[in-house]
Enzyme design. Structure first.
Site, short mmCIF file in Angstrom:
data_model
loop_
_atom_site.label_atom_id
_atom_site.label_comp_id
_atom_site.label_asym_id
_atom_site.label_seq_id
_atom_site.Cartn_x
_atom_site.Cartn_y
_atom_site.Cartn_z
N SER A 109 0.82 -1.20 0.00
CA SER A 109 0.00 0.00 0.00
C SER A 109 0.86 1.27 0.00
O SER A 109 1.61 1.49 -0.94
CB SER A 109 -0.97 -0.04 1.17
OG SER A 109 -2.09 0.76 0.92
N ASP A 111 -9.17 -5.03 -5.69
CA ASP A 111 -8.75 -4.01 -4.74
C ASP A 111 -9.50 -2.71 -5.02
O ASP A 111 -9.29 -2.08 -6.06
CB ASP A 111 -7.23 -3.79 -4.85
CG ASP A 111 -6.67 -2.95 -3.71
OD1 ASP A 111 -7.44 -2.22 -3.06
OD2 ASP A 111 -5.45 -3.04 -3.47
N HIS A 113 -7.61 -5.70 -0.99
CA HIS A 113 -6.36 -5.08 -0.56
C HIS A 113 -5.68 -5.98 0.48
O HIS A 113 -5.69 -5.70 1.68
CB HIS A 113 -6.71 -3.71 0.04
CG HIS A 113 -5.57 -2.74 0.12
ND1 HIS A 113 -4.90 -2.26 -0.98
CD2 HIS A 113 -4.99 -2.14 1.20
CE1 HIS A 113 -3.97 -1.41 -0.59
NE2 HIS A 113 -3.99 -1.32 0.73
#
Length: 654
Positions: A203, A309, A340
């Site tokens: 991320s 995601d 995610h």
């Protein structure tokens, strides 16, 4: 899937015993002569983790973002094996630069850094240090500027963020200065490393790896970005349509340390002023667009992303991957059915093994063959993976599909032939892609749907699609959504669940060595699945007022036709025999984009509306897959899909 605790426990014990046996055999039989005769293909856990060196340094970034008149220093916590330095040998570095080490945590268990009384790191989050330090790597965890123990301010992917990590790579290669304390004058050199650095992270951490690679910094040999952002504009906007109701200034405030909060108001104001909610492209976004600098990338890239995601959406990996390919960057890719989620939590054993071999090859120079293996691993069904020699596969071609009116309003056909006519829909911000897809075969006022004939053979979509619409609005503002749907029954990972496709169990598996303060054992997971009648394959959104340029949106003239091309997210999906492919065009996608100021009715000119879809085999493959089938719409019914995706967490976090 039932929980099989005894099997997992036996596996953990077997792995531990096997590792110990290999270590003993290596120590007993790997003489210098044997080592010369057989070059190593795998690093082994021959070094002590319990007695590893743990230290902290503060690296001078050369910036003064907090305006205190002193150069900012970022904290880098280091865990490295003690034996190589005593033997006069240098080790490579695995580095994770993050804003989350004190505020939010890393990984499925939200681990934070912990320290002893002397300020040395005790727990380094995740398994990297436990697993790789005994194998001869140093692991470095960098606090981004303005977070945890670092000076400076968070600028959300800008110069300060990227320089936080780049400065550490420079220090590891003898080009920057570091100190033993945050405010002291005693300098320290990285004499224990050969400078060869690999960056990894998920991320925001992955985003930093992308950004540092885009500087072309020497010494960065590889990056492993997991669900990383490639352009921050595309995190907050989709071609002018706002994805979230907040901006980067709010995100900076979320992760900054208390000390930074007291000094960084000016930086947060610049973030707010430079990112207007109009969706216009500004200089702030140009600075945070790493795709434009793909030509500078020297590092290899092992990219990982969940194809569902909806936090860091898959447009990010698609445009980054294509730009890297254009410039000949060595690449590898994993694509899962999750949202995610880190691969450690959906394919743990294969992930650790692959990552181990990747770092051995890229940082230690071992000829283990990973560079000759298939480029892509793709999850086709939960826990069922296929490989591809290249990605997208050779023979993938953009194929133009055209929507046409059907026998019922708003339920049309999708095929190769030209079309005429119109379809009309009215924006309803209370409805989402799940509502539209569930009623694809039913005329409803908020969407227009177009469906192919049933496929007579499998057809694979691989890459990024584009949908061009010509639409006439009734109001001065309008948002558009375009969605591709695989219409047919399947069992998929439940990406709409809060855990985005996994279930966390209570038993643990161990990956590396542990200490009293840093366990190598993590909670196991398994796939959380859902039986569905349809699967959303890809999505794209846009503000019609940005039809001419992202630089500046304009008010629309009611009654005037506008043409705009929507970029749909990258994916890889096989539409099986017997299923259909559908295109939905609608307005606001609830919770995935914010609504416009008005609720327009839009009329589509179908003669000037197309979908360009990357199909393996191209137009001929589509023609074969739909030959012999009638293009009639299925009978009206309501189809079941996943629930409404959980998009409450609007931060690129763990």
């Amino acid at each position: 899937m039932p929980i099989r605790t005894p099997i997992r426990t036996r596996f953990t014990i077997w792995r531990t015993l096997a590792t110990a046996a290999v270590t003993a055999l290596t120590a007993a039989f790997l003489t210098p002569a044997a080592a010369q005769a057989a070059p190593p293909r795998e690093s082994r856990p021959v070094y002590s983790y319990a007695h590893a060196v743990r230290e902290a340094v503060w690296v001078d970034t050369g910036l003064d973002e907090d305006g205190d008149g002193k150069k900012d220093r970022v904290a880098a916590d280091i865990v490295r094996p003690a034996e190589p330095a005593r033997q006069g040998r240098k080790v490579p570095v695995i580095m994770d630069a993050s804003p989350y080490y004190s505020c939010c945590g890393r990984g499925n268990e939200s681990q934070l850094k912990t320290y002893d009384a002397h300020g040395r790191v005790v727990q380094m989050p995740l398994f990297y240090d436990n697993y790789f330090v005994p194998r001869g790597y140093a692991v470095v965890g960098v606090d981004l500027a303005g977070t945890n123990r670092s000076d400076g301010c968070v600028d959300v992917g800008g110069r300060s963020d990227i320089q936080s990590a780049k400065a550490v790579v420079d220090w590891l290669n003898g080009r920057a200065r570091a100190y033993t304390t945050r405010t002291g004058t005693r300098t320290v050199k990285a004499s224990w490393t050969n400078g060869r650095t690999g960056m990894i992270g998920k991320s925001w951490d992955a985003t930093i790896a992308n950004g540092v690679a885009a500087t072309g910094v020497k010494g960065l040999k590889t990056i492993v970005p997991i669900s990383g952002i490639s352009s921050w504009y595309d995190y907050y906007f989709a071609q002018g349509a706002p994805l979230y109701d907040g901006g980067p200034d709010e995100l900076a405030g979320y992760v900054e340390s208390d000390g930074a909060q007291a000094h960084c108001a000016a930086v947060q104001k610049k973030l707010a002023d430079g990112s207007p909610r109009s969706g216009d492209w500004t200089r702030l976004w140009t600075e945070r667009n790493y795709v434009k600098d793909a030509a500078k990338v020297r590092a290899s890239v092992f990219l990982v992303h969940g194809m569902q995601d909806l936090n860091v959406r898959t447009k990010h990996f698609g445009q980054w991957w294509d730009a890297l390919a254009e410039h000949g960057v060595e690449r590898k890719i994993w694509l899962s059915q999750t949202g995610h989620v880190d691969p450690f939590d959906y394919r743990r054993g294969a992930w650790v093994d692959t990552l181990h071999r990747w770092f051995d090859h890229e940082l230690l120079g071992y000829h283990n063959g990973i560079d000759r293996e298939p480029m892509a691993d793709i999850e086709r069904h939960p826990d069922q993976w296929v490989t591809a020699k290249s990605w997208p596969p050779h023979g993938t071609r953009a194929t133009t599909l055209r929507p046409a009116p059907g026998t019922r309003p708003g339920v049309g056909t999708l095929g190769l032939g030209p079309a005429t006519g119109t379809e009309t829909f009215t924006d309803d911000p209370k409805l989402s892609e799940t509502d539209w897809a569930a009623h694809l075969a039913t005329p409803t006022p908020e969407k227009a749907g177009f469906i192919t004939a049933p496929f007579t053979r499998d057809l694979r979509l691989s890459g990024s699609s584009k949908v061009t619409v010509t639409a006439t609005p009734t109001t001065s503002s309008a948002h558009l959504s375009a969605v591709l749907v695989d219409l047919g029954p399947d069992t998929i990972r439940d990406y709409a669940d809060s855990a985005e496709g996994i279930t966390t169990l209570t038993d643990r598996t161990c990956w590396g060595r542990s200490t009293a303060g840093d366990s190598a054992c993590f909670k196991a997971t398994e796939a959380k699945t859902a039986k569905v009648d349809y699967t959303v394959v890809s999505r794209g959104w846009a503000d019609l007022g940005h039809y001419a340029s992202l630089d500046r949106g304009v008010p629309l003239t009611p009654g005037k036709a506008y043409t705009m091309t929507l970029d749909l997210a990258a994916t890889d999906h096989v539409i099986p025999k017997g299923h259909r492919l559908a295109l939905i065009v609608a307005g606001t996608d609830k919770d995935l984009i914010d609504p416009p100021a008005t609720k327009p009715t839009l009329t589509l000119d179908l003669s000037r509306t197309t979908a360009r879809v990357p199909l393996v085999g191209g137009t001929a493959a589509f023609a074969r897959a739909t030959s012999g089938s009638a293009s009639t719409a299925p009978a009206p019914r309501v189809w079941d899909g996943v629930g409404v995706p959980d998009t409450a967490r609007h931060i690129p976090a763990s």
